[in-house]
Design an enzyme around this catalytic site. Structure first.
Site, PDB file in Angstrom:
ATOM      1  N   ASP A 184       0.698  -1.072   0.175  1.00 27.73           N
ATOM      2  CA  ASP A 184      -0.045   0.112   0.026  1.00 27.73           C
ATOM      3  C   ASP A 184       0.789   1.300   0.037  1.00 27.73           C
ATOM      4  O   ASP A 184       1.659   1.304   0.856  1.00 27.73           O
ATOM      5  CB  ASP A 184      -0.871  -0.110   1.374  1.00 27.73           C
ATOM      6  CG  ASP A 184      -1.816   1.234   1.325  1.00 27.73           C
ATOM      7  OD1 ASP A 184      -1.634   2.186   0.594  1.00 27.73           O
ATOM      8  OD2 ASP A 184      -2.599   1.236   2.072  1.00 27.73           O
TER       9      ASP A 184
ATOM     10  N   GLU B  23      29.540   6.042   5.933  1.00 30.68           N
ATOM     11  CA  GLU B  23      29.410   4.699   6.282  1.00 30.68           C
ATOM     12  C   GLU B  23      29.336   3.981   4.641  1.00 30.68           C
ATOM     13  O   GLU B  23      29.081   2.667   4.765  1.00 30.68           O
ATOM     14  CB  GLU B  23      28.566   4.633   7.068  1.00 30.68           C
ATOM     15  CG  GLU B  23      27.357   4.927   6.650  1.00 30.68           C
ATOM     16  CD  GLU B  23      26.113   4.391   7.729  1.00 30.68           C
ATOM     17  OE1 GLU B  23      26.137   3.248   8.058  1.00 30.68           O
ATOM     18  OE2 GLU B  23      25.474   5.367   8.253  1.00 30.68           O
TER      19      GLU B  23
ATOM     20  N   CYS C  84      25.633   6.761  10.911  1.00 26.13           N
ATOM     21  CA  CYS C  84      25.241   7.926  10.719  1.00 26.13           C
ATOM     22  C   CYS C  84      25.981   9.007  11.462  1.00 26.13           C
ATOM     23  O   CYS C  84      25.245  10.390  11.259  1.00 26.13           O
ATOM     24  CB  CYS C  84      23.706   7.893  10.557  1.00 26.13           C
ATOM     25  SG  CYS C  84      23.001   6.654   9.731  1.00 26.13           S
TER      26      CYS C  84
ATOM     27  N   SER D 125      16.469  -1.064  16.054  1.00 23.10           N
ATOM     28  CA  SER D 125      16.929   0.117  15.756  1.00 23.10           C
ATOM     29  C   SER D 125      16.112   1.390  15.855  1.00 23.10           C
ATOM     30  O   SER D 125      16.613   2.489  16.393  1.00 23.10           O
ATOM     31  CB  SER D 125      17.640   0.164  14.047  1.00 23.10           C
ATOM     32  OG  SER D 125      16.456   0.347  13.335  1.00 23.10           O
TER      33      SER D 125
ATOM     34  N   HIS E 133      18.563  13.435  13.395  1.00 23.89           N
ATOM     35  CA  HIS E 133      18.770  12.466  12.093  1.00 23.89           C
ATOM     36  C   HIS E 133      17.592  11.766  11.537  1.00 23.89           C
ATOM     37  O   HIS E 133      16.802  11.488  12.424  1.00 23.89           O
ATOM     38  CB  HIS E 133      19.772  11.309  12.980  1.00 23.89           C
ATOM     39  CG  HIS E 133      20.037  10.100  11.927  1.00 23.89           C
ATOM     40  ND1 HIS E 133      20.210  10.205  10.339  1.00 23.89           N
ATOM     41  CD2 HIS E 133      19.660   8.837  11.873  1.00 23.89           C
ATOM     42  CE1 HIS E 133      20.451   9.244   9.639  1.00 23.89           C
ATOM     43  NE2 HIS E 133      20.024   8.297  10.639  1.00 23.89           N
TER      44      HIS E 133
ATOM     45  N   LYS F 197       8.826  10.646  15.376  1.00 22.13           N
ATOM     46  CA  LYS F 197       8.539  10.144  16.738  1.00 22.13           C
ATOM     47  C   LYS F 197       9.483  10.482  17.791  1.00 22.13           C
ATOM     48  O   LYS F 197       9.362  10.606  18.840  1.00 22.13           O
ATOM     49  CB  LYS F 197       8.893   8.542  16.214  1.00 22.13           C
ATOM     50  CG  LYS F 197       7.651   8.045  15.539  1.00 22.13           C
ATOM     51  CD  LYS F 197       7.682   6.663  15.437  1.00 22.13           C
ATOM     52  CE  LYS F 197       6.404   5.933  14.937  1.00 22.13           C
ATOM     53  NZ  LYS F 197       6.570   4.500  15.069  1.00 22.13           N
TER      54      LYS F 197
ATOM     55  N   ASN G  27      17.400   8.521   2.787  1.00 24.39           N
ATOM     56  CA  ASN G  27      18.258   8.555   3.916  1.00 24.39           C
ATOM     57  C   ASN G  27      19.735   8.689   3.192  1.00 24.39           C
ATOM     58  O   ASN G  27      20.015   8.105   2.055  1.00 24.39           O
ATOM     59  CB  ASN G  27      18.345   7.122   4.473  1.00 24.39           C
ATOM     60  CG  ASN G  27      19.049   7.068   5.953  1.00 24.39           C
ATOM     61  OD1 ASN G  27      19.626   8.390   6.253  1.00 24.39           O
ATOM     62  ND2 ASN G  27      19.059   6.190   6.442  1.00 24.39           N
TER      63      ASN G  27
ATOM     64  N   SER H 275      24.052   4.180  14.251  1.00 25.19           N
ATOM     65  CA  SER H 275      23.925   3.045  14.766  1.00 25.19           C
ATOM     66  C   SER H 275      25.283   2.229  15.382  1.00 25.19           C
ATOM     67  O   SER H 275      26.275   2.867  14.919  1.00 25.19           O
ATOM     68  CB  SER H 275      23.115   2.102  13.631  1.00 25.19           C
ATOM     69  OG  SER H 275      22.078   2.466  13.537  1.00 25.19           O
TER      70      SER H 275
END
Ligand code: CAA
Length: 383
Positions: free
Chosen positions: A29, A79, A111, A201, A233, A242, A272, A305
């Site tokens: 979707d 990275e 990152c 993550s 980030h 969030k 990203n 990370s």
């Protein structure tokens, strides 16, 4: 002494994939990407573009000949490095024709790398006030065809010139970091694509933010009321939102959410870019917000990370808008839109290197491009 970001530039490759097309091809979707991830497009790099060529293009767009004489340090955060030994900063230094008496290095911590580079640049200028430092964040985020992270891929580079008396943002001395030895996202030397524990993550991103922000408040005495905007980030835009919702409430949340949406305009159509994502968000805020003004304080949350994160802040300088590019959105909208088949063959093409270490010549009219591989050496072309 005031030290910070004097100039900022950005480049994305000239190809773009619409996530609605990707959703249709993967039988998903489209609202999962548009609403669930808050993403609409991803930048796609051809095999002739890598972190060196993208980084060089982003820097070339902002540097004058005078800057190239004043720069005495080049730092590349990445990275998605092209060599395990030679720093991309050395190749970029050569392509740009920066004066020779320079320290050129590459920094890796997922990152977070370019944020470490920015802090190092600030310390260097504090020690040598007439120095200028070029900090580049350059990455190609590739998870693989039909992989869990496919819709969050992207490519691009940010370049920042750090100096005394900067014309965009003064960096404050309020940095708080946290390190956690975790396996949420990593890429073993033998893997082309990262390994990701996706849900873990996202949880770690938020937990590192809430705990580091608590420490930041305790150490600095600052609160969200002190800030006009926050740049985080952005692995995908919903993650940043969030994060913001995890630390802000009431009128702070309302104000910072309005600015947040201005700060993801570019991230939503680029995807990203790993270590550059937070600075792409800053650029997006600077170029798309009419509400921010000189002397406003901006809060940053950088997350890499593995994991290392940092919260820091900066103050906008009078006249900062004069250093920006008002045409950037139009330029991004003019990128060539690929079909899913084209994206699969262009983004995942690999150079065929023969036994002698040679690969066929490539054609690419971008200002900097990979020309060929000869005797195992990557040979770049300046347009
Ligand atoms: N309409 C609207 N929303 C929908 C929807 C629909 N039809 N279908 C799903 N959604 C929503 C889901 O509810 C979910 O939202 P919430 O998280 O708010 O509940 C969202 O879309 C994503 O759905 P899923 O969790 O089911 O998606 P997924 O299983 O495909 O995984 C992901 C998402 C884990 C982020 C995956 O894309 C991934 O692994 N990405 C790479 C890792 C990553 O980016 N991690 C971020 C933190 S680590 C970091 O920041 C470093 C870095 O740069 C990698």
């Amino acid at each position: 002494m005031n030290i910070g970001i004097d100039k900022i530039g950005f480049v994305a490759p000239s190809y773009v994939l619409d996530l609605a097309d990707l959703a249709a091809a993967r039988n998903i979707d489209p609202n999962k990407f548009k609403i669930g991830l808050l993403q609409s497009q991803m930048a796609v790099a051809p095999v002739s573009q890598d972190i060196v060529t993208l980084g060089a293009q982003a820097a070339q767009a902002i540097l004058t000949d005078q800057d190239k004489q004043a720069i005495d340090m080049v730092i590349v955060g990445t990275e998605s490095s092209v060599d395990q030994s030679k720093a991309a900063a050395v190749s970029i230094h050569g392509l740009l024709g920066i004066q020779p008496f320079v320290r050129s290095i590459e920094i890796k911590e997922a990152c977070y790398g370019a944020t470490a580079g920015l802090s190092l640049a600030k310390s260097h200028v504090a020690q040598f006030p007439t120095s200028k430092v070029l900090v580049i964040a350059s990455d190609i985020a590739k998870y693989g065809i039909a992989s869990g992270g496919e819709s969050t891929q992207g490519a691009g580079a940010i370049a920042m010139l750090v100096s005394a008396d900067p014309r965009i943002m003064v960096l404050n001395n309020d940095n708080i970091c946290q390190t956690r030895d975790i396996m949420d996202f990593w890429r073993p030397n033998y893997d082309k694509y990262p390994r990701v524990d996706g849900k873990y993550s996202t949880e770690q991103y938020t937990d590192c933010l809430t705990t580091t922000f608590a420490r930041y408040q305790e150490k600095t005495g600052k609160s969200l009321a002190d800030f006009a905007a926050m740049c985080l980030h952005i692995p995908f835009s919903k993650q940043g939102l969030k994060g913001l919702q995890a630390i802000a409430q009431g009128s702070d949340l309302e104000r910072l959410t309005e600015r947040f949406h201005e700060a993801i305009v570019y991230n939503q159509i680029v995807g990203n870019i790993y270590t550059g994502s937070i600075f792409l968000s800053l650029l997006s805020l600077l170029e798309n917000s009419q509400a921010i003004q000189a002397d406003d304080q901006v809060l940053f949350y950088s997350y890499g990370s593995g994991a290392v994160c940092e919260i820091f802040s900066g103050r906008l300088v009078e006249g900062f808008r004069d250093q920006l590019d008002s045409q950037r959105l139009e330029k991004l909208e003019a990128r060539t839109r690929l079909t899913v088949d084209q994206y699969e063959s262009i983004f995942f093409e690999e150079l065929q290197v023969d036994d002698q270490g040679n690969a066929a010549e490539l054609t690419d009219t971008a200002p900097f491009a990979l020309h060929k591989i000869e005797d195992h050496k990557r040979i770049y072309r300046k347009g």
